[in-house]
Write an enzyme that holds these catalytic residues in place. Structure first.
Site, mmCIF file in Angstrom:
data_model
loop_
_atom_site.group_PDB
_atom_site.id
_atom_site.type_symbol
_atom_site.label_atom_id
_atom_site.label_comp_id
_atom_site.label_asym_id
_atom_site.label_seq_id
_atom_site.Cartn_x
_atom_site.Cartn_y
_atom_site.Cartn_z
ATOM 1 N N SER A 522 29.391 88.373 40.167
ATOM 2 C CA SER A 522 30.068 89.721 40.810
ATOM 3 C C SER A 522 31.762 89.896 40.004
ATOM 4 O O SER A 522 31.930 89.259 39.305
ATOM 5 C CB SER A 522 29.514 90.489 41.729
ATOM 6 O OG SER A 522 29.449 92.082 41.910
ATOM 7 N N HIS A 634 20.626 92.785 41.880
ATOM 8 C CA HIS A 634 22.799 91.750 41.989
ATOM 9 C C HIS A 634 22.482 90.919 43.036
ATOM 10 O O HIS A 634 23.187 89.665 43.282
ATOM 11 C CB HIS A 634 23.152 93.056 42.134
ATOM 12 C CG HIS A 634 25.247 92.241 42.170
ATOM 13 N ND1 HIS A 634 25.239 92.701 40.504
ATOM 14 C CD2 HIS A 634 25.685 92.499 43.240
ATOM 15 C CE1 HIS A 634 26.903 91.623 41.474
ATOM 16 N NE2 HIS A 634 27.222 92.390 42.681
#
Length: 659
Positions: A522, A634
């Site tokens: 990320s 994610h």
């Protein structure tokens, strides 16, 4: 007998212990245990009961399901919880004296949360409802065996969400209750916006809920809190301003409501504070102004599943307990209405779940540290003495060698102290030379901590030293520190990480400076991309769920159009600024072999970011490979399908063999 090395598949052995809840009489508790199921390629979570007098524990739920959010009724005779045993999360009630759990809801879209009514005869629920319908309305079955695909139309910007996909446009969370005797369901709210259930007063006469009260929330970034009189329907705003406020809890005399939240002073980098609202006088005070650290748990880790901690808990004498993320720890804190605020748990650990006895004499806390995956403890508040109540991971610890990290820190040129951890590789011998992997967390407004991280242990077990630090932008080191990254991605944060590496190299002769690796996910993936496009010091790099192009990110991420403005101070009317901070701009300068890992269903950092980076690097004849993970979002590294989590770690460890 020597202990075995940590392995990737150890995730199958580890047990996640979370969400302790003390019974009203203080003699019993329930908590949640979660384990991976390799055959089903999923996770199963079950409620466990423990006697706080004898220490005996036993499972209270069974089977192949996920059970969560246990809560005692006020009389202690029942436990309510959510379970997905019939697909969607529904509300179940279980007699605490023994017996079978029974479903008390069968809502089309399941139940998201609930609160017991103090009368013990009904339970308030929060659930998604289609506008114009009720909780219990069922969608008519489509003709034929298979539902035909339908086009999706949107007129709003917040139309997708990581982990959920496309958001149903005409559905909102509403509040109602279930009568446990009759099974009747009544709906309290029917608004064209979300209403989040927060708290029920101890006399059952008042309810606190959270809402933005706006139909179109594209540019609305708040959750305000409202107090509703359940007899008259009268409402009072507890707090109504930009920012996010929640985790409300009534004092035992119902005279006050405590809650946690933050303004938008520093956008999503703003510290959360603890507030108390006086119901009679309609006044609010902040109890934590003197703490330069955020209220709550901001830790990045990969083991605990479904860890849910209360925002704040009252005791009967009007004291409050809550978590604070501070300098790599998550500690339990105490506060009084007179202004006393101090830690109630020690340093060097991660309190990731807790409950407080009503009399305030003891706490139950789920606690981890770098060499303990986490267990449940009983803490004596006055003396600090603790008693282990579970030993779910004791067999694993007896057989497995875990590497304890050492604390490292250095002071930057502009006066920040950057704090982190250094792990030696398994089999370390003085005088030897070893490769080192730098691991960078996401967020950026999160933090590494004194907690167990399986990924770090896997890297150390494979013969790598591991350095992981909290650069500026991380939580836990003051408001100025967490805010310092905004508008400066790739600037001070980059120097913080490289400065930490330089400090470690200067102080630890065992690190081979010619065999350095870097990885992160990320924001950590962005930083990995930035690092390898700005230095050739690293011999191998793995970028995960990363960002390489802030221009396209603005339109494709579920948070992109406002995140870019908050973090870079730029929108699409200033693409030069966005491009300046984009690693893709500097792709020609990447010479480090780069492995790109990305989930195909990632809506936070969409897979097109990886596609752009891969194709660009290949067109420039750079050494790179691209691994895509189907059916993953994610949160692959934390909650993804077990086989894909194994594959991800195998890819990272395999690529680092270049060192």
């Amino acid at each position: 007998m020597s202990k075995k090395a940590v392995e990737i598949e150890d995730l199958l052995e580890l047990v996640s212990v979370t969400d302790p809840k003390i019974s009203p009489d203080g003699k019993r508790a329930v908590f949640v245990q979660t384990k991976m199921d390799e055959e089903e390629n999923t996770y199963h979570s079950h409620l466990y009961h423990i006697s706080l007098e004898t220490g005996e524990s036993a499972p209270w739920t069974y089977g192949k399901s996920r059970n969560s959010q246990p809560a005692w009724s006020a009389d202690g005779r029942h436990i309510a919880f959510l379970s997905d045993r019939n697909d969607k999360n529904q509300l179940y009630v279980l007699p605490s004296g023994g017996g079978e759990a029974r479903a008390v809801t069968d809502f089309e879209k399941g139940v998201s949360s609930f609160r017991w009514s103090p009368c013990n005869k009904k339970i308030w629920v929060n659930a998604l409802v289609q506008d114009g319908k009720t909780f219990t309305d069922q969608e008519p079955e489509k003709e034929g065996d298979k539902k035909k695909p339908e086009p999706y139309r949107t007129a709003i910007m917040k139309y997708k969400m990581d982990g959920n996909g496309l958001v149903k446009q005409d559905c909102h969370r509403q509040i109602g209750f279930v009568d446990l005797e009759t099974g009747k369901v009544e709906q309290l709210t029917e608004e064209p916006y979300h209403c989040g259930l927060e708290a029920i007063s101890h006399d059952g006469m008042k309810l606190v809920y959270g809402s933005a009260k706006e139909e179109n929330q594209d540019f609305v970034f708040r959750q305000s809190l409202y107090l509703r009189d359940l007899e008259t329907g009268e409402e009072t705003a507890i707090i109504e301003q930009d920012g996010y406020y929640g985790n409300a809890a009534f004092s035992f005399d119902d005279a006050r409501v405590a809650f946690v939240g933050h303004s938008r002073a520093y956008e999503n980098a703003t510290h959360a504070e603890l507030y108390v609202y006086e119901v009679a006088h309609q006044t609010t005070q902040c109890l934590t102004e003197g703490i330069d650290a955020p209220i709550g748990d901001y830790v990045v880790a990969d083991h605990q599943q479904g860890a849910q901690a209360p925002g704040v808990i009252w005791t009967k004498d009007g004291h409050l307990y809550f978590q604070v993320s501070t300098e790599g720890d998550v500690r339990l804190y105490f506060a009084s209405l007179e202004g006393a605020v101090y830690p109630a748990s020690p340093e060097d650990e991660h309190v990731y779940g807790y409950d407080i006895a009503r009399d305030g004499n003891f706490a139950l806390a789920a606690i981890s540290d770098p060499v303990s995956p986490g267990e449940l403890y009983k803490l004596a508040i006055s003396t600090g003495e603790r008693e282990a109540l579970t030993s779910c991971n004791s067999s694993y610890l007896e057989q497995t060698e875990l590497i304890a990290p050492e604390i490292v820190s250095h002071t930057t040129e502009d006066g920040f102290e950057v704090h982190g951890w250094l792990m030696k590789p398994r089999g370390f011998e003085p005088g030897g030379k070893y490769p080192l992997v730098v691991n960078i967390h996401g967020g950026p407004h999160a933090m590494y901590a004194n907690t167990f991280v399986h990924e770090m242990q896997v890297l150390a077990a494979n013969g790598y030293g591991v350095l992981y630090v909290n650069p500026r932008g991380s939580h836990g080191y003051g408001q100025g520190f967490v805010d310092a990254v905004r508008g400066d991605y790739g600037g001070g944060d980059y120097r913080d990480i490289m400065g930490a590496l330089d400090h470690v190299l200067a102080e630890n002769g065992w690190v081979d400076k010619g065999r350095l690796g870097v990885t992160g996910g990320s924001y950590g993936g962005f930083m990995t991309n930035w690092i390898v496009s700005h230095t050739d010091r690293f011999k191998a790099a793995v970028t995960q769920r990363s960002i390489c192009n802030w221009i396209s990110f603005s339109g494709v991420s579920d948070i992109g159009y406002y995140f870019s403005e908050w973090q870079h101070g730029a929108t699409m009317d200033n693409v030069d600024k966005l491009w300046e901070h984009s690693p893709l701009k500097y792709a020609k300068d990447i010479h480090t072999p780069l492995l790109i890992l990305h989930s195909e269903n990632d809506h936070r950092c969409p897979v097109e970011q990886a596609e752009q980076l891969f194709i660009t690097l290949k067109s420039m004849h750079k050494e790179t490979e691209f691994v895509r993970f189907p059916e993953a979002d994610h949160n692959l590294s934390r909650t993804g399908k077990p086989n894909l989590r194994f594959a991800r770690l195998e890819e990272i460890a395999g690529w680092m063999k270049r060192l």
